[in-house]
Design an enzyme around this catalytic site. Structure first.
Site, PDB file in Angstrom:
ATOM      1  N   GLU A 156       0.802  -1.233   0.000  1.00 26.17           N
ATOM      2  CA  GLU A 156       0.000   0.000   0.000  1.00 26.17           C
ATOM      3  C   GLU A 156       0.837   1.287   0.000  1.00 26.17           C
ATOM      4  O   GLU A 156       0.676   2.161   0.854  1.00 26.17           O
ATOM      5  CB  GLU A 156      -0.965  -0.008   1.196  1.00 26.17           C
ATOM      6  CG  GLU A 156      -1.893  -1.216   1.185  1.00 26.17           C
ATOM      7  CD  GLU A 156      -2.745  -1.327   2.445  1.00 26.17           C
ATOM      8  OE1 GLU A 156      -2.682  -0.427   3.306  1.00 26.17           O
ATOM      9  OE2 GLU A 156      -3.457  -2.334   2.585  1.00 26.17           O
ATOM     10  N   GLU A 261      -6.322 -10.744  -0.968  1.00 23.02           N
ATOM     11  CA  GLU A 261      -7.097 -10.510   0.256  1.00 23.02           C
ATOM     12  C   GLU A 261      -8.581 -10.424  -0.076  1.00 23.02           C
ATOM     13  O   GLU A 261      -9.275  -9.495   0.326  1.00 23.02           O
ATOM     14  CB  GLU A 261      -6.623  -9.224   0.958  1.00 23.02           C
ATOM     15  CG  GLU A 261      -5.133  -9.204   1.255  1.00 23.02           C
ATOM     16  CD  GLU A 261      -4.681  -7.934   1.968  1.00 23.02           C
ATOM     17  OE1 GLU A 261      -5.537  -7.253   2.587  1.00 23.02           O
ATOM     18  OE2 GLU A 261      -3.472  -7.637   1.917  1.00 23.02           O
TER      19      GLU A 261
END
Length: 374
Positions: A156, A261
């Site tokens: 991220e 995810e």
């Protein structure tokens, strides 16, 4: 009835019965079996799963999945709580779990702006941060060298608008921290596949910036093997075109693509939040938690339809996809029960709170059962 006709009818009935029995025997009985020729199917494990505290959960994990990711315990806050202190207990147990069950083992994650040890937040100089990164990656990736199949090296680092996230890493080191992390990981564990992992990186602006970053890394000689698309999506706004475009464009860079995810929220989202910024939280209310006891059948059906849509895209591009990992084993083990509103009851996975398969599971499995050549 003539005896000869009776004989032929009996043979026909026996043949149908034998065919049905053989067909039933050849039907896949688990996710990992159904998609064994397409991609790995994984799940995220919490401490209770690694330590095998729940027999039903443990049985389900071993039956359905052939890849595992640690949900939290390899994040730096937990594995490296103090400058000169590491806690490898759960990390070691996690790797052992994967090895003894012949699973693909994912390390998650080496560099992330969130869930950092407190001491990192006090770092003020670039040299000190480089020292932390070097020691952390060398120690953690080095400890599991040859035992981890892939690492989410950087997590991220890019905002939704395509700019770099103004994290402590970026603020002190600039975008070079990404190259540094990958180079350190490649040296510490030369055999592991190295991934960049993010949410919303299937969306155009963030995807474009991610591709530019990866091109720079590759041009500099840095090893990067794949990109992870997290897949924290909603049944109310699933955009399969963006997902398909992202698969094609990332694969065109010579990268493996993983959905790292995956979960689909079924709950309302009035703030139009997307992705997985764990720092966002909002007040609970009955309106925001409409299914506290059970999920209505109509919503179960919608969830199943959306998972079917997704897996049709995954199967269409199975030559480009390495792994699909669900972010949780069953609905009771989902971070979405507490994000972005604390205390809600969500139903984002393929298995319910009793570890039983949902309509969504059947819709995914039926893609292969009904179309074995897909």
């Amino acid at each position: 009835m003539k005896p000869s006709n009776f004989k032929y009818q009996l043979l026909f009935i026996c043949s149908i019965g034998l065919f049905s029995a053989t067909f039933a025997q050849n039907q896949p009985t688990s996710l990992k079996e159904a998609f064994k020729n397409d991609f790995l199917v994984g799940t995220a494990l919490g401490a209770e799963h690694i330590l095998e505290k729940d027999a039903k959960a443990n049985q389900l994990i071993k039956k359905e999945f052939n890849a595992i990711t640690p949900e939290n315990h390899m994040k730096s806050m937990n594995i490296h709580p103090e400058w000169n202190k590491y806690d490898f207990y759960l990390g070691d147990k996690f790797v052992e779990y994967g090895q003894k069950n012949n699973m693909y083992v994912v390390g998650h994650t080496l560099v992330w702006h969130s869930q950092l040890p407190r001491f990192v937040g006090k770092i003020k100089s670039a040299d000190s941060l480089k020292l932390f990164m070097t020691d952390h990656i060398n120690t953690v990736a080095g400890r599991y060298a040859g035992k981890i199949n892939s690492w989410d090296v950087v997590n991220e680092a890019i905002e939704d608008d395509g700019t770099f996230r103004k994290s402590i890493f970026y603020n002190l080191l600039g975008e070079d921290f990404i190259k540094m992390a990958f180079d350190l990981a490649a040296k510490a564990d030369p055999k592991a596949e190295l991934y960049y992992n993010d949410y919303n990186n299937e969306q155009p602006a963030k995807r474009k910036a991610t591709i530019e970053m990866i091109k720079k890394l590759k041009a500099s000689g840095t090893k990067i093997d794949g990109v992870g698309i997290q897949g924290h999506w909603s049944i109310n706004s699933l955009n399969t075109k963006n997902i398909e475009d992202a698969i094609i464009e990332y694969a065109a860079l010579g990268l493996k693509v993983a959905f790292t995810e995956l979960d689909l929220t079924v709950l309302p989202n009035p703030w139009d939040l997307k992705g997985a910024d764990v720092n966002q939280n909002f007040e609970n209310s009955p309106k925001m938690n409409p299914y506290p006891k059970e999920l209505p059948d109509s919503v179960q059906t919608t969830l199943a339809q959306k998972y079917e849509e997704l897996f049709k895209v995954f199967l269409k591009h199975q030559d480009k996809i390495d792994r699909i990992t669900f972010w949780g084993v069953a609905d009771n083990h989902s971070w979405l029960n507490g994000w972005p509103v604390r205390g809600r009851t969500n139903y984002p996975l393929l298995f319910d709170r009793n570890f039983e398969p949902k309509k969504a599971y059947n819709s995914v499995m039926n893609l292969k059962k009904n179309n074995p050549n897909l």
